[in-house]
Design a protein around this motif. Structure first.
Motif: not given
Length: 138
Positions: A91-104
């Motif tokens: 919402x604030x545009x301060x940080x970017x969430x880690x990319x998610x990948x489906x399995x180990x």
């Protein structure tokens, strides 16, 4: 009815005990094989804070047990708290969430193919040559 109740309680205890004995490793594709991170640095990396290294955090989906274990043992927050944090950051545009990948396994392949990427995995997984273990949570 009593047998079912005790079976459920026993299964819950065994499940908690099994996950309590699980451990996590944080693995990276980096040229610097000397990098070792402490728990706070790993937490900072996966919560979007700066580190003195150019690393990209890769995460598992919220319903994955390895992620639950990582959040509990390393980040120290519940999934709902982490989701709330990332909603505020987006919402604030301060940080970017880690990319998610489906399995180990998919995370391991992504890390192998992408220099600078970092992900967490269960310690029992086979780590290919060329990748570096940055942190272990026992």
């Amino acid at each position: 009815m009593k047998t079912l109740f005790f079976s459920l309680i026993f299964s819950a205890i065994i499940g908690v005990h099994a996950s309590a004995n699980s451990s996590i490793v944080v693995v990276a594709n980096t040229d610097n094989k000397q990098i070792k991170l402490n728990r706070q640095q790993v937490r900072n990396l996966f919560m979007g804070n700066a580190l003195p290294y150019d690393l990209e955090a890769i995460s598992l989906p919220p319903d994955n047990q390895t992620r639950v274990l990582f959040n509990t043992r390393v980040v120290g927050l519940t999934e709902s708290r982490i989701q709330s944090y990332w909603a505020q950051m987006r919402f604030t545009g301060r940080k970017k969430q880690p990319k998610e990948i489906g399995t180990e396994r998919a995370i391991l392949e992504y890390i192998k193919d992408n220099p600078g990427s970092v992900g967490y995995l269960p310690s029992g997984i086979s780590i290919p040559d060329g990748l570096t273990v940055l942190y272990s949570a026992l």
